[in-house]
Design an enzyme around this catalytic site. Structure first.
Site, PDB file in Angstrom:
ATOM      1  N   ARG A 186      -3.355 -11.586  11.278  1.00  0.00           N
ATOM      2  CA  ARG A 186      -3.317 -10.029  10.820  1.00  0.00           C
ATOM      3  C   ARG A 186      -4.369  -9.946   9.745  1.00  0.00           C
ATOM      4  NH1 ARG A 186       2.626 -10.032  11.231  1.00  0.00           N
ATOM      5  NH2 ARG A 186       2.935 -10.026   9.129  1.00  0.00           N
ATOM      6  N   ARG A 214      11.748 -11.957  12.067  1.00  0.00           N
ATOM      7  CA  ARG A 214      10.952 -11.226  13.102  1.00  0.00           C
ATOM      8  C   ARG A 214       9.928 -11.954  13.597  1.00  0.00           C
ATOM      9  NH1 ARG A 214       8.653  -6.036  10.608  1.00  0.00           N
ATOM     10  NH2 ARG A 214       6.933  -7.365  10.684  1.00  0.00           N
ATOM     11  N   ARG A 232      11.453 -13.918   5.075  1.00  0.00           N
ATOM     12  CA  ARG A 232      11.997 -12.323   5.253  1.00  0.00           C
ATOM     13  C   ARG A 232      12.992 -12.583   6.036  1.00  0.00           C
ATOM     14  NH1 ARG A 232       7.964  -7.512   5.067  1.00  0.00           N
ATOM     15  NH2 ARG A 232       7.159  -8.529   7.223  1.00  0.00           N
ATOM     16  N   LYS A 243       0.873  -1.285   0.176  1.00  0.00           N
ATOM     17  CA  LYS A 243       0.128  -0.155   0.050  1.00  0.00           C
ATOM     18  C   LYS A 243       1.013   1.273   0.061  1.00  0.00           C
ATOM     19  CE  LYS A 243      -2.500   0.628   3.637  1.00  0.00           C
ATOM     20  NZ  LYS A 243      -3.220   1.661   4.399  1.00  0.00           N
ATOM     21  N   ARG A 292     -12.222   4.128   8.775  1.00  0.00           N
ATOM     22  CA  ARG A 292     -12.179   2.679   9.295  1.00  0.00           C
ATOM     23  C   ARG A 292     -13.170   1.813   9.739  1.00  0.00           C
ATOM     24  NH1 ARG A 292      -6.858   1.757  10.866  1.00  0.00           N
ATOM     25  NH2 ARG A 292      -5.502   3.507  10.886  1.00  0.00           N
TER      26      ARG A 292
END
Ligand SMILES: [Zn+2]
Length: 216
Positions: A171, A160, A127, A13, A88
């Site tokens: 998420r 992470r 990652r 985004k 939102r």
């Protein structure tokens, strides 16, 4: 052009927003920035918002919508705006609709960046990050020369803790649950363009640009 952009973390985004801003020369309106600016400048709205934040409470919709109104009345929004992270909730979407009509700046298109779980999972679980300098690698797409060691500074690479499939699922589910009412609201108005965001930046941008071209 008045644009709203939506998409979960990892959908690119930020990258698409930057490209839109560059092409259309319109300001990026995010509520986070707006809150900070109002608080820093000590506006009435900023002071009220600060009181709620100090008390650990959510800033009420009417304060947020008033801030957005102030922001959209500024001269740099003449040619339009790119809204990010707002509205939102359905309540916010409806009050924003009223407000934006009053000032003749209704949302004209909603760019909805859609990610496929599998593709994003692959990107995220592979990652690796350098704790020391922040360089980012991917075990397949962009590996370091020596496994587990940063090319730039030689420090160990880490994964992470929330870069796992489980955390990603949480998420994405959370994002979908939160944004569905807002998306449905704009979908009914025929404003939503769904874009498959799990492709290369150029491919995604081609579709975004085409969608925006259609609105003009
Ligand atoms: Zn490093």
């Amino acid at each position: 052009m008045n644009i709203l952009i939506m998409g979960p973390a990892g959908s690119g985004k930020g990258t698409m927003s930057a490209k839109i801003l560059e092409s259309f020369k319109i300001p990026h309106i995010s509520t986070g920035d707006m809150f900070r600016a109002n608080i820093k400048e000590g506006t009435e709205l900023g002071k009220k918002a600060q009181e709620y934040m100090n008390a650990g409470k959510l800033v009420p919709d009417e304060i947020t919508v008033a801030m957005v109104a102030d922001r959209l009345k500024q001269p740099d929004c003449q040619a339009g705006y790119l809204l990010d992270g707002y509205p939102r909730t359905l309540v916010q979407a409806k009050s924003f609709e009223n407000l934006s009509k009053e000032i003749a700046k209704p949302v004209e298109v909603v760019i909805n960046l859609v990610v496929e779980f599998e593709a994003l999972a692959d990107r995220i679980t592979g990652r690796r990050m350098c704790k020391n300098c922040g360089a980012i690698y991917h075990v397949r797409n962009h590996p370091s020369q020596v496994e587990g060691i940063c090319d730039v500074c030689g420090s160990p690479l880490i994964q992470r803790a929330d870069d796992t499939e489980e955390q990603l699922r949480v998420r994405l589910d959370e994002h979908e649950k939160n944004t569905k009412p807002v998306l449905d609201y704009y979908r009914e108005k025929g404003l939503v363009v769904d874009i498959n965001a799990t492709r290369s930046i150029d491919e995604v941008w081609n579709d975004v640009a085409a969608a925006l071209e259609n609105v003009k």
